[in-house]
Structure formats: C-alpha cells, structure tokens
Design an enzyme around this catalytic site. Structure first.
Site, PDB file in Angstrom:
ATOM      1  N   LYS A  56       1.191  -1.260   0.164  1.00 40.29           N
ATOM      2  CA  LYS A  56      -0.025  -0.069   0.182  1.00 40.29           C
ATOM      3  C   LYS A  56       0.738   0.926  -0.227  1.00 40.29           C
ATOM      4  O   LYS A  56       1.902   1.105   0.266  1.00 40.29           O
ATOM      5  CB  LYS A  56      -0.558  -0.018   1.153  1.00 40.29           C
ATOM      6  N   ARG A  58       0.690   5.705   0.613  1.00 37.62           N
ATOM      7  CA  ARG A  58      -0.225   6.451   1.580  1.00 37.62           C
ATOM      8  C   ARG A  58      -0.488   8.169   0.880  1.00 37.62           C
ATOM      9  O   ARG A  58       1.062   9.016   1.347  1.00 37.62           O
ATOM     10  CB  ARG A  58       0.091   6.479   3.264  1.00 37.62           C
ATOM     11  N   THR A  87      -8.488   4.245  12.779  1.00 36.54           N
ATOM     12  CA  THR A  87      -9.854   4.874  11.846  1.00 36.54           C
ATOM     13  C   THR A  87     -10.763   3.759  10.684  1.00 36.54           C
ATOM     14  O   THR A  87     -10.962   3.635  10.262  1.00 36.54           O
ATOM     15  CB  THR A  87      -9.472   6.110  10.746  1.00 36.54           C
ATOM     16  N   GLY A  89      -9.519   2.734   7.454  1.00 34.64           N
ATOM     17  CA  GLY A  89      -9.684   2.340   6.783  1.00 34.64           C
ATOM     18  C   GLY A  89      -8.775   1.911   5.506  1.00 34.64           C
ATOM     19  O   GLY A  89      -8.491   1.509   4.345  1.00 34.64           O
TER      20      GLY A  89
END
Length: 172
Positions: A56, A58, A87, A89
C-alpha cells in the site's frame, strides 16, 4: 521509552488460540502492510497457513491505497492481522481488495481497537464477516465484532511478577 523495567505482553497467542479452536480450511494470513509481515508470520506458523502481503501507499495522513497483493488469496479464507485498528481505512481497503481478488471470505483481527472517527461504520460496511479484537480498550459494538479477553494474560503476568518468575515463558 522507560527508565523502569517493562514487560511487553503479546496478544498474538490469544488470537492464535481463537483461530486454532475455530479452524478454517484454505486459510491465508494477510499482512495489511510491510510493517506487519513479522506479525503475520507469527500468526501463520502455528496455524499452518501461508501469508500474503498488501503493498500500500499513503498519499496523505490517514488515507491508504492498495497497490498490489503479494501472495495467493483466490478462493481462500483470509485473516488480516494488525496490531491496532484506528480509523479502519487501511484494513477495510485491504478487505475489499482481497474480496475483489476472489477471496472466499475475509476476517480482521487486531490487538488494540482504537476505533476512532469513522472506524466502526467502516467496519460494519466492510466485507469482513468477523472482526476479532482484544479488550485492551473497552468496546461496545455489534455482533460482527468478537472481543477476546486479556484478563488471564494480565493475571498470569502479575502472578509471575509477584512470584519472581519469568514472563517470557508465557509466550513459548
């Protein structure tokens, strides 16, 4: 960080015990990022499962984008393991990406459930059929969430400290 003796307690054995008792066929343990690979391996080994890794990036704080999934997840039952969910996400993006790649089912687990901001709503709407969390932070959430107690670990730790016995034996 501390100038006094500190014992780092691990929640992984509690999570592994839960999944050992609730056996899943065709299991793959997924690390939601490169930083959690060691954690994923520590869960995968006693469960006799392979691991996969989410690559991933950010683009900005509290936002993540899934770039690639490294490993075979098609037709598999997936457990995404992390140290904490804030959170939600990243973990929810991971769950969606894994289902899009043909996973049979996705589950999430973490030691600490911070669950700030939109976390509960995101997890409720996510493809996770189950979210397993330790009760290091008190929660009151829906049936989609399973909370496991750390009380026995804390009690055994305190007893070992009182009796001058090693804590490390708890994690063998």
């Amino acid at each position: 960080y501390f100038d006094i003796p500190v014992d780092h307690l691990l929640g992984m054995p509690i999570l592994v015990d839960y999944y050992t008792k609730n056996h899943l066929d065709d299991l793959v343990i997924v690390s939601p990022d490169h930083g959690s690979v060691t954690r994923a391996r520590k869960m995968a080994e006693p469960l006799n499962a392979p691991i996969a890794i989410i690559d991933k990036r950010r683009p900005e704080p509290n936002k993540s984008e899934i770039m690639k999934v490294i490993g075979d997840v098609e037709g598999k039952n997936i457990i995404v393991v992390d140290d904490m969910i804030d959170t939600a996400g990243t973990i929810c993006n991971a769950g969606k990406a894994l289902m899009d790649l043909g996973a049979k089912s996705v589950r999430a687990c973490a030691t600490h459930a911070v669950l700030s901001g939109p976390a509960i709503e995101r997890l409720e709407e996510s493809p996770f059929c189950e979210v397993v969390l330790l009760n290091t932070i008190p929660l009151n959430v829906s049936d989609k969430f399973k909370t496991l107690s750390v009380a026995a670990l804390f009690a055994e730790t305190l007893e070992r400290i009182h009796d001058s016995k090693p804590i490390s034996e708890l994690f063998k």
